[in-house]
Design a protein around this motif. Structure first.
Motif, PDB file in Angstrom:
ATOM      1  N   PHE A  30       0.843  -1.196   0.000  1.00  0.00           N
ATOM      2  CA  PHE A  30       0.000   0.000   0.000  1.00  0.00           C
ATOM      3  C   PHE A  30       0.875   1.242   0.000  1.00  0.00           C
ATOM      4  CE2 PHE A  30      -2.721  -3.073   2.351  1.00  0.00           C
ATOM      5  CZ  PHE A  30      -3.739  -3.138   1.443  1.00  0.00           C
ATOM      6  N   ALA A  83      -7.808   6.924  -1.852  1.00  0.00           N
ATOM      7  CA  ALA A  83      -6.975   7.440  -0.776  1.00  0.00           C
ATOM      8  C   ALA A  83      -5.719   6.607  -0.586  1.00  0.00           C
ATOM      9  CB  ALA A  83      -7.772   7.483   0.525  1.00  0.00           C
ATOM     10  N   PHE A  84      -5.592   5.531  -1.344  1.00  0.00           N
ATOM     11  CA  PHE A  84      -4.368   4.730  -1.271  1.00  0.00           C
ATOM     12  C   PHE A  84      -4.109   4.148  -2.651  1.00  0.00           C
ATOM     13  CE2 PHE A  84      -7.953   2.051  -0.327  1.00  0.00           C
ATOM     14  CZ  PHE A  84      -7.714   0.882  -1.023  1.00  0.00           C
ATOM     15  N   PHE A 117       0.465   7.377   6.081  1.00  0.00           N
ATOM     16  CA  PHE A 117      -0.978   7.357   5.883  1.00  0.00           C
ATOM     17  C   PHE A 117      -1.618   8.277   6.906  1.00  0.00           C
ATOM     18  CE2 PHE A 117       0.408   3.463   3.964  1.00  0.00           C
ATOM     19  CZ  PHE A 117      -0.429   3.329   2.875  1.00  0.00           C
ATOM     20  N   HIS A 118      -2.708   8.856   6.488  1.00  0.00           N
ATOM     21  CA  HIS A 118      -3.355   9.812   7.371  1.00  0.00           C
ATOM     22  C   HIS A 118      -4.860   9.670   7.197  1.00  0.00           C
ATOM     23  CE1 HIS A 118      -4.113  13.366   9.619  1.00  0.00           C
ATOM     24  NE2 HIS A 118      -4.745  13.930   8.599  1.00  0.00           N
ATOM     25  N   ALA A 119      -5.549   9.365   8.280  1.00  0.00           N
ATOM     26  CA  ALA A 119      -7.000   9.260   8.208  1.00  0.00           C
ATOM     27  C   ALA A 119      -7.586  10.166   9.286  1.00  0.00           C
ATOM     28  CB  ALA A 119      -7.438   7.815   8.436  1.00  0.00           C
ATOM     29  N   PRO A 166     -12.323   7.880  11.256  1.00  0.00           N
ATOM     30  CA  PRO A 166     -12.210   6.423  11.148  1.00  0.00           C
ATOM     31  C   PRO A 166     -12.660   5.952   9.772  1.00  0.00           C
ATOM     32  CG  PRO A 166     -13.386   7.041  13.139  1.00  0.00           C
ATOM     33  CD  PRO A 166     -13.199   8.291  12.361  1.00  0.00           C
ATOM     34  N   ARG A 167     -11.933   5.016   9.263  1.00  0.00           N
ATOM     35  CA  ARG A 167     -12.261   4.462   7.961  1.00  0.00           C
ATOM     36  C   ARG A 167     -12.510   2.968   8.109  1.00  0.00           C
ATOM     37  NH1 ARG A 167     -13.877   8.508   6.091  1.00  0.00           N
ATOM     38  NH2 ARG A 167     -12.768   9.910   4.709  1.00  0.00           N
ATOM     39  N   ASN A 173      -8.637  -2.086   3.308  1.00  0.00           N
ATOM     40  CA  ASN A 173      -8.405  -0.642   3.261  1.00  0.00           C
ATOM     41  C   ASN A 173      -7.259  -0.294   4.212  1.00  0.00           C
ATOM     42  OD1 ASN A 173      -8.592   2.070   3.033  1.00  0.00           O
ATOM     43  ND2 ASN A 173     -10.617   2.277   3.942  1.00  0.00           N
ATOM     44  N   PRO A 174      -6.151   0.215   3.683  1.00  0.00           N
ATOM     45  CA  PRO A 174      -5.022   0.515   4.571  1.00  0.00           C
ATOM     46  C   PRO A 174      -5.366   1.580   5.605  1.00  0.00           C
ATOM     47  CG  PRO A 174      -4.635   1.350   2.367  1.00  0.00           C
ATOM     48  CD  PRO A 174      -5.833   0.490   2.288  1.00  0.00           C
ATOM     49  N   LEU A 175      -6.295   2.493   5.264  1.00  0.00           N
ATOM     50  CA  LEU A 175      -6.672   3.518   6.244  1.00  0.00           C
ATOM     51  C   LEU A 175      -7.469   2.908   7.389  1.00  0.00           C
ATOM     52  CD1 LEU A 175      -7.581   6.404   3.818  1.00  0.00           C
ATOM     53  CD2 LEU A 175      -5.451   5.960   4.994  1.00  0.00           C
ATOM     54  N   GLY A 176      -8.149   1.799   7.099  1.00  0.00           N
ATOM     55  CA  GLY A 176      -8.839   1.102   8.169  1.00  0.00           C
ATOM     56  C   GLY A 176      -7.882   0.317   9.054  1.00  0.00           C
ATOM     57  N   LEU A 178      -5.028   1.459   9.873  1.00  0.00           N
ATOM     58  CA  LEU A 178      -4.178   2.443  10.541  1.00  0.00           C
ATOM     59  C   LEU A 178      -4.251   2.404  12.073  1.00  0.00           C
ATOM     60  CD1 LEU A 178      -2.212   4.393   9.390  1.00  0.00           C
ATOM     61  CD2 LEU A 178      -3.983   6.114   9.254  1.00  0.00           C
ATOM     62  N   ASP A 234       0.959  -0.095  11.076  1.00  0.00           N
ATOM     63  CA  ASP A 234       1.347   0.751   9.965  1.00  0.00           C
ATOM     64  C   ASP A 234       1.094  -0.011   8.662  1.00  0.00           C
ATOM     65  OD1 ASP A 234       2.400   2.548   8.265  1.00  0.00           O
ATOM     66  OD2 ASP A 234       4.485   2.173   8.788  1.00  0.00           O
ATOM     67  N   PRO A 235       0.248   0.516   7.777  1.00  0.00           N
ATOM     68  CA  PRO A 235      -0.043  -0.221   6.535  1.00  0.00           C
ATOM     69  C   PRO A 235       1.185  -0.430   5.663  1.00  0.00           C
ATOM     70  CG  PRO A 235      -1.574   1.592   6.843  1.00  0.00           C
ATOM     71  CD  PRO A 235      -0.510   1.762   7.870  1.00  0.00           C
ATOM     72  N   ALA A 236       2.261   0.340   5.883  1.00  0.00           N
ATOM     73  CA  ALA A 236       3.463   0.152   5.068  1.00  0.00           C
ATOM     74  C   ALA A 236       4.094  -1.207   5.336  1.00  0.00           C
ATOM     75  CB  ALA A 236       4.463   1.260   5.350  1.00  0.00           C
ATOM     76  N   VAL A 271       2.511  -3.985   5.558  1.00  0.00           N
ATOM     77  CA  VAL A 271       1.643  -5.067   5.092  1.00  0.00           C
ATOM     78  C   VAL A 271       1.966  -5.356   3.633  1.00  0.00           C
ATOM     79  CG1 VAL A 271      -0.722  -5.784   4.693  1.00  0.00           C
ATOM     80  CG2 VAL A 271      -0.160  -4.403   6.673  1.00  0.00           C
ATOM     81  N   ASP A 316     -17.322   5.152  18.301  1.00  0.00           N
ATOM     82  CA  ASP A 316     -16.155   4.705  17.538  1.00  0.00           C
ATOM     83  C   ASP A 316     -15.488   3.510  18.193  1.00  0.00           C
ATOM     84  OD1 ASP A 316     -16.551   6.564  15.669  1.00  0.00           O
ATOM     85  OD2 ASP A 316     -15.036   7.968  16.384  1.00  0.00           O
TER      86      ASP A 316
END
Lengths: 490, 186
Positions: free
Chosen positions: A367, A378-379, A393-395, A398-399, B52-55, B57, B61-63, B65, B148
């Motif tokens: 990614f 976004a990615f 990465f920056h969110a 929440p995603r 989703n890498p943002l999910g 987070l 760190d998604p980097a 993966v 959340d």
């Protein structure tokens, strides 16, 4: 300028380079010509001596040539192959001296200063060149002089260094109209030109004429630029007896790898793609290709990576030649080695290579962050072997952990056209009840990119926590009222 | 419901585990969090959903993966075995789409033992393999107390060396750790 030693330059001119190249592969006794297409007509590019004796000349139309000489054999010209042929001749000529450059499209220039004594003097050296080119059936004209210009003149117009001044002015490498102009003035020989006052000549013909004259006479320098060959990363091994066992092929491969990696190390390069060609005794050949996840030149690491590819080779009656070539090479600087060396990234790159031989190197991805508010953009997903992890990465909100293509939900009555989330709805055949809704978060489409998925216009995203537990990411499209699920949170 | 601390989590190393249920990806993300090396996530190329890498987070760190897309489950198992045996990735997550037979499950276990690395299979319900070390069911729960939230119910439904049990947990993204929640009303 050079002082102390006399410079010696040899100019080699191949008057029939193109036709000699074809005739070497397929000799023809009678007249032969190479044709090229010029406009709508085919004309002669190059021809052999027999064709010239029959009255043909360069630039003649092929139709005329055939009527002059009905038994003319012709072939189409291949300028690209001619250039390659000249390059290989240039490489071969390095046996005489290391300083060899190209002279136009049909000549070579050698700076043999200080090299002639190795051949017993300049005369024996030229005799050796003539003999070897004659043996190779390549017509050649040689010129030896103290300057590049004079050597060119002698190669093209004959004679010795002493009678340079008696050669025609065309021997100065001038444009045809300048030669015509000089002849009209009565300046036919180089000696006439050298004796004339310089200023009027420069005014009449430009500075080029005098530069060429000075270069031929040695008053101004002209360097010889040696061409450099790109390094060739290939090794091969021919065996006296055929082999068939996998372990034997692996042993041969290891020897080739040691030689190849030494060459790669000398050029500070690492192989990215290797091709092993195995030739069998029945002349069939098989190739094993290895794409590496990172450039490397360590034989002990590369050899095991070939293991999977070698198992698929059919040795037949045996393999008698192995050829290993690095078809893709990347710069790889020498690395500092020390006792506290970490092998983590290297081992991972090896693993990616091994997996890549099974599922393809393009199917191992990582990614990368991208600058967009659109959830799908976004990615980025890029092949791991051809990208490095970079950026953060920056969110801000929440995603969801999983994204999927928007799925419409079912709800009773008018709930689906209202901008507030429906109380009860069905998704994937599950009845769900909204227990908490967080939102909306409005995301507008990126109008500068066309995207079919966003043709319903802007979206209001809601995080819906259902009483059943599932946490879904729903959006509402106010411009085309409707509710969709696009993701599921952790 | 037990009040004991989570016994079989973090997952026993050098073994292959299984998890099913709707929150299985979140379980895998929790299992991957805090591991020192990269995580290899295997997902067949034809499956429609994307990770989703943002999910990811809040968990890791998604980097770190690596995503592999084998064409079918045979390739996926071969890649998982290779990666487990190599031991240079901290966790191998394999999403399977058809039940593993005993031979396939056992081969994964042997590979994990050889490479001292951990594997985790995300399985559809009732597709477990006999060779799995532990099998979990992860369900998301509605959390009335926190917004959340990632409240989940983790049940261990098979354990080769220990007892089974169930816990309510949630992932604390700030503290970066898993928190146990005592069941409400008890």
């Amino acid at each position: 300028m050079f002082t102390g030693t006399h410079r010696r330059i040899v100019s080699i001119w191949f008057p029939r380079l193109a036709s000699d190249r074809v005739l070497r592969a397929r000799p023809v006794d009678g007249p032969f010509a190479l044709s090229q297409r010029q406009g709508t007509a085919k004309t002669i590019l190059c021809l052999n001596a027999a064709a010239e004796r029959a009255g043909l000349h360069r630039g003649m139309r092929m139709a005329d040539a055939r009527s002059f000489c009905p038994d003319l054999v012709s072939a189409p010209a291949r300028p690209d192959l001619d250039a390659r042929f000249l390059a290989s001749l240039r490489r071969w000529t390095e046996r005489y001296c290391p300083w060899v450059g190209l002279e136009g499209a049909d000549g070579l220039v050698l700076d043999v200063t200080g090299a002639t004594h190795l051949w017993g003097g300049a005369g024996p050296m030229l005799a050796d060149m003539r003999a070897r080119f004659a043996q190779a059936r390549i017509e050649v004209c040689l010129g030896l002089a103290a300057t590049r210009g004079a050597a060119w003149a002698l190669a093209h117009f004959g004679g010795t260094e002493e009678d340079l001044l008696t050669l025609p002015v065309a021997a100065l490498r001038l444009a045809p109209d300048a030669v015509t102009g000089l002849q009209r003035l009565g300046l036919r020989r180089i000696g006439d030109l050298a004796a004339s006052p310089r200023a009027p000549l420069a005014r009449r013909f430009g500075p080029d004429l005098l530069t060429r004259l000075d270069q031929a006479l040695g008053h101004s320098p002209e360097p010889v630029t040696p061409e450099t060959e790109p390094p060739h990363f290939a090794t091969r091994m021919t065996l006296p007896d055929p082999i068939g066992l996998e372990s034997d092929v692996m042993a041969g491969l290891t020897r080739l790898l040691v030689a190849l990696c030494a060459k790669l190390a000398a050029h500070h390069a690492g192989a990215r793609r290797l091709v092993l060609t195995l030739r069998r005794v029945d002349q069939a050949s098989q190739q094993v290709e290895l794409r590496l996840a990172a450039p490397m030149r360590d034989p002990a690491r590369i050899a095991p990576l070939f293991a999977r590819g070698l198992t698929e080779v059919d040795a037949g009656f045996g393999i008698d030649q192995l050829r290993l070539e690095a078809t893709q090479v990347e710069p790889l600087a020498p690395a500092q080695i020390g006792p506290a060396q970490s092998t983590g990234p290297d081992r991972l790159a090896d693993l990616i290579t091994r997996i890549g031989t099974r599922i393809g190197l393009d199917n191992i991805l990582r990614f990368l962050p991208a600058d967009s508010h659109i959830p799908e953009r976004a990615f980025l997903i890029a092949p791991a072997a051809f990208s490095t992890a970079q950026g953060a990465f920056h969110a801000p909100r929440p995603r969801p952990l999983r994204l999927f293509a928007p799925e419409p939900i079912a709800a009773p009555g008018p709930a689906l056209v209202a901008a507030t989330p429906p109380r009860h709805f069905r998704w994937r055949a599950m009845p769900l009840t909204t227990a908490r809704a967080t939102g909306p978060e409005r995301i507008t489409p990126e109008w500068w990119l066309s995207d079919d998925g966003w043709r319903h216009g802007l979206r209001d995203y809601w995080r819906i926590e259902t009483a059943q537990g599932r946490r879904l990411w729903l959006f509402f499209t106010p411009q085309n009222p409707g509710w969709f699920v696009q993701g599921e949170f952790a | 419901m037990s009040h004991t601390p989570l016994t079989a989590f973090p997952l026993r190393p050098a073994r292959v585990h299984e998890v099913c249920g709707p929150a299985a990806p979140a379980f895998a993300a929790c299992a991957a969090a805090g591991r020192p090396g990269p995580v290899l996530w295997l997902r067949e190329a034809w499956l429609p959903e994307t990770l989703n890498p943002l999910g990811l987070l809040p968990f890791l760190d998604p980097a770190g993966v690596l995503l592999a897309r084998p064409a079918n489950q045979i390739d996926g198992l071969a890649v998982a075995e290779e990666a487990l045996k190599d031991g240079s990735v901290a966790l191998v997550v394999l999403e399977i789409t058809r039940p593993l037979d005993l031979r396939e499950g056992r081969r994964l276990q042997l590979a994990a033992g050889a490479g001292r690395s951990t594997g985790l299979c995300l399985i559809p319900e009732r597709m477990g393999s006999t060779a799995a070390e532990t099998r979990w069911r992860a369900m998301p729960l509605f959390d009335p107390a926190r917004e959340d939230s990632t409240l989940m119910r983790w049940e261990i439904i098979k354990n080769k060396s220990g007892t089974i049990g169930a816990w309510n947990v949630y992932w604390d993204a700030q503290a970066h750790r898993l928190d146990l929640v005592p069941p409400a009303g008890k």
